[in-house]
Design a protein around this motif. Structure first.
Motif, PDB file in Angstrom:
ATOM      1  N   VAL A  77      55.705 -34.571  26.099  1.00 53.96           N
ATOM      2  CA  VAL A  77      56.949 -34.997  26.744  1.00 53.96           C
ATOM      3  C   VAL A  77      57.843 -33.787  27.006  1.00 53.96           C
ATOM      4  CG1 VAL A  77      59.085 -36.313  26.391  1.00 53.96           C
ATOM      5  CG2 VAL A  77      56.871 -37.350  25.887  1.00 53.96           C
ATOM      6  N   GLN A  78      57.918 -32.882  26.055  1.00 47.87           N
ATOM      7  CA  GLN A  78      58.725 -31.676  26.219  1.00 47.87           C
ATOM      8  C   GLN A  78      58.223 -30.834  27.395  1.00 47.87           C
ATOM      9  OE1 GLN A  78      58.483 -28.958  22.922  1.00 47.87           O
ATOM     10  NE2 GLN A  78      60.472 -28.058  23.367  1.00 47.87           N
ATOM     11  N   ALA A  79      56.919 -30.689  27.527  1.00 51.06           N
ATOM     12  CA  ALA A  79      56.351 -29.928  28.637  1.00 51.06           C
ATOM     13  C   ALA A  79      56.611 -30.618  29.970  1.00 51.06           C
ATOM     14  CB  ALA A  79      54.856 -29.734  28.426  1.00 51.06           C
ATOM     15  N   VAL A  80      56.505 -31.934  30.017  1.00 59.37           N
ATOM     16  CA  VAL A  80      56.737 -32.673  31.261  1.00 59.37           C
ATOM     17  C   VAL A  80      58.202 -32.569  31.676  1.00 59.37           C
ATOM     18  CG1 VAL A  80      56.784 -34.982  32.274  1.00 59.37           C
ATOM     19  CG2 VAL A  80      54.802 -34.236  30.974  1.00 59.37           C
ATOM     20  N   LEU A  81      59.098 -32.650  30.726  1.00 59.34           N
ATOM     21  CA  LEU A  81      60.524 -32.576  31.057  1.00 59.34           C
ATOM     22  C   LEU A  81      60.938 -31.194  31.548  1.00 59.34           C
ATOM     23  CD1 LEU A  81      62.068 -34.777  28.232  1.00 59.34           C
ATOM     24  CD2 LEU A  81      61.650 -35.380  30.622  1.00 59.34           C
ATOM     25  N   ARG A  82      60.146 -30.170  31.257  1.00 54.71           N
ATOM     26  CA  ARG A  82      60.425 -28.822  31.761  1.00 54.71           C
ATOM     27  C   ARG A  82      60.027 -28.648  33.226  1.00 54.71           C
ATOM     28  NH1 ARG A  82      57.753 -25.062  27.539  1.00 54.71           N
ATOM     29  NH2 ARG A  82      57.696 -26.779  26.109  1.00 54.71           N
ATOM     30  N   ILE A  83      59.257 -29.586  33.767  1.00 53.54           N
ATOM     31  CA  ILE A  83      58.864 -29.515  35.172  1.00 53.54           C
ATOM     32  C   ILE A  83      60.119 -29.750  36.012  1.00 53.54           C
ATOM     33  CG2 ILE A  83      57.492 -30.593  36.985  1.00 53.54           C
ATOM     34  CD1 ILE A  83      55.419 -31.291  34.843  1.00 53.54           C
ATOM     35  N   GLN A  84      60.369 -28.856  36.961  1.00 55.65           N
ATOM     36  CA  GLN A  84      61.611 -28.897  37.733  1.00 55.65           C
ATOM     37  C   GLN A  84      61.670 -30.037  38.745  1.00 55.65           C
ATOM     38  OE1 GLN A  84      64.223 -26.942  37.017  1.00 55.65           O
ATOM     39  NE2 GLN A  84      62.998 -26.158  35.327  1.00 55.65           N
ATOM     40  N   SER A  85      60.587 -30.254  39.479  1.00 57.46           N
ATOM     41  CA  SER A  85      60.641 -31.236  40.562  1.00 57.46           C
ATOM     42  C   SER A  85      60.364 -32.648  40.048  1.00 57.46           C
ATOM     43  CB  SER A  85      59.630 -30.882  41.650  1.00 57.46           C
ATOM     44  OG  SER A  85      58.316 -31.064  41.183  1.00 57.46           O
ATOM     45  N   ALA A  86      61.053 -33.600  40.646  1.00 60.02           N
ATOM     46  CA  ALA A  86      60.837 -35.006  40.298  1.00 60.02           C
ATOM     47  C   ALA A  86      59.442 -35.440  40.728  1.00 60.02           C
ATOM     48  CB  ALA A  86      61.893 -35.883  40.954  1.00 60.02           C
ATOM     49  N   GLU A  87      58.972 -34.886  41.857  1.00 57.17           N
ATOM     50  CA  GLU A  87      57.624 -35.216  42.339  1.00 57.17           C
ATOM     51  C   GLU A  87      56.557 -34.735  41.358  1.00 57.17           C
ATOM     52  OE1 GLU A  87      54.836 -33.557  45.859  1.00 57.17           O
ATOM     53  OE2 GLU A  87      56.807 -34.298  46.506  1.00 57.17           O
TER      54      GLU A  87
END
Length: 168
Positions: A77-87
């Motif tokens: 979850v922490q790694a996914v939340l670091r992704i900048q784009s909503a896409e």
């Protein structure tokens, strides 16, 4: 990691079974459950089982809650939340969504089964929950993972449309 998981699970099963099977049983020796699990066997004992139940609770927290919440999925979850784009986040959750559903259903029912306080009213509920995670969950796994396939998704949508008479 897999070998460590198997060794820990096997060691815990041997330990819990040994402790449980050494306890004296009450008059009737029929397990009123679908599976011969430790909580069902503890109910047959004619001695105080509080220590065994506390140990089972502690081991369940150690093997169920900690790996689920703190170790693996918190990092994901922490790694996914670091992704900048909503896409990008949507694509990752689309890819991991089926896995999260399966893990949530399996761990959720196992946590409910092993971490509920003992009570006479929960006897039948415990049977149904163990039936769910022991038989129904493995059947749902294949269905959930199969629905990730584009051809299967299309066929499933056509089936639903045909059932509910939805026209495209």
């Amino acid at each position: 990691m897999a070998a460590a998981s198997w060794i820990r699970g096997f060691s815990n099963s041997v330990w819990q079974s040994t402790l449980t099977l050494q306890m004296p049983l009450s008059g009737h020796k029929e397990v009123d459950h679908f599976f011969c699990e430790v909580p069902a066997l503890l109910k047959l004992s004619c001695v105080e089982t509080t220590a065994n139940e506390a140990e089972l609770f502690f081991i369940s927290v150690l093997f169920l809650l900690i790996p689920l919440t703190l170790i693996s999925y918190a990092f994901i979850v922490q790694a996914v939340l670091r992704i900048q784009s909503a896409e990008g986040r949507q694509k990752v959750f689309g890819t991991c969504g089926s896995r999260l559903i399966v893990v949530s259903l399996f761990y959720g029912t196992a946590i409910y089964m092993y971490l509920q306080p003992p009570s006479p009213a929960s006897k039948d509920r415990g049977k149904m929950v163990s039936l769910f995670y022991g038989i129904i969950m493995p059947m749902l796994n294949s269905l959930i993972y199969t629905l990730r396939n584009k051809d299967v998704k299309g066929a499933f949508k056509r089936l639903i449309a045909r059932i509910f008479l939805i026209k495209k």
